[in-house]
Structures are given as C-alpha cells and as structure tokens.
Design an enzyme around this catalytic site. Sequence first.
Site, PDB file in Angstrom:
ATOM      1  N   TYR A   1      -8.917   4.450  -4.200  1.00  0.00           N
ATOM      2  CA  TYR A   1      -8.637   5.786  -3.697  1.00  0.00           C
ATOM      3  C   TYR A   1      -9.398   6.855  -4.474  1.00  0.00           C
ATOM      4  O   TYR A   1      -9.753   7.903  -3.928  1.00  0.00           O
ATOM      5  CB  TYR A   1      -7.138   6.074  -3.748  1.00  0.00           C
ATOM      6  CG  TYR A   1      -6.403   5.667  -2.494  1.00  0.00           C
ATOM      7  CD1 TYR A   1      -6.719   6.227  -1.268  1.00  0.00           C
ATOM      8  CD2 TYR A   1      -5.392   4.716  -2.534  1.00  0.00           C
ATOM      9  CE1 TYR A   1      -6.065   5.851  -0.112  1.00  0.00           C
ATOM     10  CE2 TYR A   1      -4.726   4.329  -1.379  1.00  0.00           C
ATOM     11  CZ  TYR A   1      -5.060   4.900  -0.173  1.00  0.00           C
ATOM     12  OH  TYR A   1      -4.409   4.515   0.975  1.00  0.00           O
ATOM     13  N   ALA A   2      -9.652   6.615  -5.751  1.00  0.00           N
ATOM     14  CA  ALA A   2     -10.437   7.579  -6.527  1.00  0.00           C
ATOM     15  C   ALA A   2     -11.858   7.663  -5.975  1.00  0.00           C
ATOM     16  O   ALA A   2     -12.412   8.759  -5.813  1.00  0.00           O
ATOM     17  CB  ALA A   2     -10.460   7.172  -7.997  1.00  0.00           C
TER      18      ALA A   2
ATOM     19  N   SER B   1      -1.911   2.301  10.621  1.00  0.00           N
ATOM     20  CA  SER B   1      -1.917   3.242   9.508  1.00  0.00           C
ATOM     21  C   SER B   1      -1.428   4.624   9.916  1.00  0.00           C
ATOM     22  O   SER B   1      -1.383   4.958  11.106  1.00  0.00           O
ATOM     23  CB  SER B   1      -3.333   3.367   8.933  1.00  0.00           C
ATOM     24  OG  SER B   1      -3.782   2.130   8.424  1.00  0.00           O
TER      25      SER B   1
ATOM     26  N   THR C   1       0.847  -1.190   0.000  1.00  0.00           N
ATOM     27  CA  THR C   1       0.000   0.000   0.000  1.00  0.00           C
ATOM     28  C   THR C   1       0.884   1.242   0.000  1.00  0.00           C
ATOM     29  O   THR C   1       2.107   1.137  -0.071  1.00  0.00           O
ATOM     30  CB  THR C   1      -0.924   0.035   1.228  1.00  0.00           C
ATOM     31  OG1 THR C   1      -0.154   0.374   2.393  1.00  0.00           O
ATOM     32  CG2 THR C   1      -1.588  -1.322   1.453  1.00  0.00           C
ATOM     33  N   CYS C   2       0.259   2.392   0.133  1.00  0.00           N
ATOM     34  CA  CYS C   2       1.026   3.634   0.063  1.00  0.00           C
ATOM     35  C   CYS C   2       1.959   3.821   1.253  1.00  0.00           C
ATOM     36  O   CYS C   2       2.882   4.624   1.184  1.00  0.00           O
ATOM     37  CB  CYS C   2       0.086   4.828  -0.054  1.00  0.00           C
ATOM     38  SG  CYS C   2      -1.024   5.047   1.353  1.00  0.00           S
TER      39      CYS C   2
ATOM     40  N   ARG D   1       3.039   0.877   3.359  1.00  0.00           N
ATOM     41  CA  ARG D   1       3.591  -0.357   3.900  1.00  0.00           C
ATOM     42  C   ARG D   1       3.810  -1.383   2.793  1.00  0.00           C
ATOM     43  O   ARG D   1       3.154  -1.366   1.756  1.00  0.00           O
ATOM     44  CB  ARG D   1       2.705  -0.942   4.980  1.00  0.00           C
ATOM     45  CG  ARG D   1       1.391  -1.541   4.553  1.00  0.00           C
ATOM     46  CD  ARG D   1       0.604  -2.071   5.747  1.00  0.00           C
ATOM     47  NE  ARG D   1       0.448  -1.023   6.751  1.00  0.00           N
ATOM     48  CZ  ARG D   1       1.141  -0.975   7.888  1.00  0.00           C
ATOM     49  NH1 ARG D   1       2.012  -1.925   8.175  1.00  0.00           N
ATOM     50  NH2 ARG D   1       0.956   0.005   8.744  1.00  0.00           N
TER      51      ARG D   1
ATOM     52  N   GLU E   1      -9.594   2.459   4.248  1.00  0.00           N
ATOM     53  CA  GLU E   1      -9.195   1.850   2.978  1.00  0.00           C
ATOM     54  C   GLU E   1      -8.371   0.579   3.152  1.00  0.00           C
ATOM     55  O   GLU E   1      -8.403  -0.325   2.325  1.00  0.00           O
ATOM     56  CB  GLU E   1      -8.390   2.847   2.125  1.00  0.00           C
ATOM     57  CG  GLU E   1      -9.209   3.958   1.515  1.00  0.00           C
ATOM     58  CD  GLU E   1      -9.248   5.188   2.413  1.00  0.00           C
ATOM     59  OE1 GLU E   1      -8.821   5.078   3.585  1.00  0.00           O
ATOM     60  OE2 GLU E   1      -9.690   6.245   1.941  1.00  0.00           O
TER      61      GLU E   1
ATOM     62  N   GLY F   1      -7.122   8.549 -12.073  1.00  0.00           N
ATOM     63  CA  GLY F   1      -7.199   7.193 -11.532  1.00  0.00           C
ATOM     64  C   GLY F   1      -8.637   6.818 -11.254  1.00  0.00           C
ATOM     65  O   GLY F   1      -9.500   7.690 -11.036  1.00  0.00           O
ATOM     66  N   THR F   2      -8.914   5.511 -11.257  1.00  0.00           N
ATOM     67  CA  THR F   2     -10.289   5.040 -11.084  1.00  0.00           C
ATOM     68  C   THR F   2     -10.404   3.909 -10.053  1.00  0.00           C
ATOM     69  O   THR F   2     -11.410   3.214 -10.014  1.00  0.00           O
ATOM     70  CB  THR F   2     -10.844   4.523 -12.425  1.00  0.00           C
ATOM     71  OG1 THR F   2      -9.975   3.488 -12.925  1.00  0.00           O
ATOM     72  CG2 THR F   2     -10.938   5.646 -13.448  1.00  0.00           C
TER      73      THR F   2
END
Length: 446
Positions: A195-196, A111, A46-47, A49, A118, A191-192
């Site tokens: 997170y989008a 987190s 992930t962003c 980890r 998320e 982006g889709t």
Amino acid sequence: MLMCLTASHKNASFDLLERLSGGAESVAERITGHSECVAGAVVISTCNRFEAYIDLDEPVTAGQQIGIEAATAAISAASGIPAEQLHSTWKVHTDEDAARHLFAVSAGLESVVVGEGEIAGQVRRSLETAREAGTTTSDLERLFQRASQTSRGVKNNTPLGRAGRSIVRLALDLAESRIVDWSAVRVLLIGTGAYAGASLAALRDRGVTDVAVYSPSGRAAGFAASHSIRAVEADAFPREAADATIVVTCTTASGFVLDAALLTAGRLASHESLPVFEHDGTPGCPVHTDAGQLVIDLGLPRNVDPDVAGVHGVDLLDLETIRIHAPLEELQATDHAHEIVDRAARKFAAVTDERSLAPAVVALRRHAQELLESEIARVAPRDPDGVAEQALRHMMGRLLHAPTVRARDLARAGDAQRYIDALDALFGLAVASEAVVDLEAGEAAS
C-alpha cells in the site's frame, strides 16, 4: 471438497474485520491442525475481508459442517471472537462456487472499489504465506493459480484493468477538493509495504514531490532509496508527522503508530504553523476543515488512534469512511468481468470432476498394462519382427479409449461411483485413495 468461509465489507462490520485480522498469520495452521478431515487451508486477510479457503478430505460424512466447525473454532481461538458470532457472520461457498468467489475476489469484483488492483497481489501473497507454513494442498495450489490467471484475464480484457482503481486513490480523491496545489503538499508515508508503494504512485500522479517515509520496523531507508524519497528516523518522526500536510499510514505494525500525544509533541518541537487546506464546500464530503492536516489510515488493524481527530485542525479519514464513499460499479464492465470469472469457475470445476475419477482410470490402465505385457511376453518367441506386439498395443489403446472418455462423462455428471463400482464388479479392482493424477497424464502413459 473445497470450501470458503468469508467475512467482508458486505456482511461484516469494520470492527469485526479488524479483530479477525489480528490473528490471521496463525489461522491456517490452526485450521489444519483442528481436524483430521482438513487437508489444508489458505487465509486471505485484507483491509476489507477475511477469508479461509479449506481443502477437506473426501469422502467425508457431513464434510461441509466439519469444515465450518474446524475453521470457526480455530479462528475463534486466534481472534478471541465467540464462535456463535462467527457462525452468524460467515458466508459459505463450496467447490465451484468457492472457485467462482475467489476468482471474483482476485479480479477485484468483490472489492470496495470494484476492479482495484492491489487485491490480486494480496491473494498471491496469501498463497505464498500458506506455502511457507506448509498448509497448502495440490487442489488449493491449483485454485489460487487459476485465480491469478483469471485476474489477469479480467485486467487484460475489460476496462476494469485500467490504472487508478484502488482504495488509496479513492482516499486521495476524497481529499481532492481541499488541495489547491498538489505540488505544494508535504506527505509522510508510514509503512513500506504494497500500500505504501501504491500510495506513492497515486501521490506522484497528482504532482506531489515532497514525500518522506517512516517505518516502525526500520525499513524506511531501503524503501526511500528504491523510490527516491526521504527516510525519516525514529527521533524525527513526531516532528515530521506534525509538519506533514497529509499523513498516510499503511503498516502492519501491531498497535497504533500515530496518536494525539505524538502529534502534539511533534507540534511543540516544530514551532511551525500548520499547512492550510482550501475547501470548496462540496456537500457530502467526509472531511470538513478550512485549516488543518489530513490523516489517512489504510491500516487493518487500525494504525491511527481515533483520538487524533480531537487534535486541533486534524481530520481522520479511515477505511470505514472510505468504504462509505466508494463509487458505484460500472455495470457493463463488471458484467463482462463476471462472464470471464464464470467461465473460469466452470472450467475449474470440470477439471476437478475429471480428476476425481483419475485414480480409477489409472487403476484400470495399470491392470490392462499388466495383462498386455504378459501377453506380449507370451507371443514374443513367435514374433521376431514385433508385428504382434504392435497390434496388441494398438488394440489395447483402442479398448481403453472408451472407458477413459466414459470416466470423464460420469465424473462431470456427478456419477463417479457407478464407474468405481463397475471396475470392482468386472475386474475386481478396488480403487485406493491414492494421490490424484490428471486423466491426461494417464492417457499419455498408455
């Protein structure tokens, strides 16, 4: 043995995490193919980890070290990071501690924004990816399924489950002081993915109505239709990027999707004045501008070339900056959440211990069943009403109850070998390394 190697925002730099994410898709297969002792692997990237969960065959001499070496070599090959650097970064968790760590991760307790929502979905998708690659095992499946259950327990029973905890919302909070009227803001999503969708929800909560979406992979039209926003075609992308008050990037595309040259070209094509921020001068705010455009990069690897910060009026807010400004934990809520996680980890470990002696219990019951059926067949001619058969079955059930309970006790105490040795000494039963079966299933079969 279950083992986890983790590098996160707590023990690794953003640059290292970005490099690790580059080869994440193939890492699980590389790990499982590196050593015969590795039965399976699931990778979470992930962003903030990168984690490898590994199932090692037992018994294994120096099993933990074998697992670490196998995973590190595979990850080094995939990412290009020297093995020595990875060894100095990893935090290692095994068995119950590995379960506790994953449960805490899935619940958002590890987190940047504690309790963010998320991550639970990202953990589930990591398991799905491993399934598709054929790298899961029954123990990894059970571990990740329990992680999802624990995450729901934390969400439903603590304040950490309330809406609004996410990297996306924190990024918008950091921009809050510079937006006079969110309803007048023009936003471009790049982006889709998950997170989008989270970004769009957070923007709408603030009153934003003018949102467009661009997808480097061509999925913009479908996302736009399902979310009632505008889709941006490739030829219009530079101008839309230049005209937006806020650009949010959250795509998995390789390479930069936005850079200084593209923004400059978009401005030249647009011939429109830049949107204006109003800034209240709040000290410590990471973005300082009185006129300009805000670019929020939520991608890992980075979606935005750092050179956009050199374009006049543009401020770049990336994950590193967002991480620095993350809020402190709410201690009471996180304490309760950790209690839920601890209970779940202990239960997971207890069931795992019980399962470790399941083949021995099954072997004993199979042996007893064979003796029982032989004796029933011998007395059958003299037992037309089945009374003797019923008595024999009842007696065997009572005889097997104590050895079954004892197996659980010894397994939980870490003394399973005594049970296995006893079966060998008393009945000549050599327990084979067969598939693990729940003790409860063994009892039901009797």
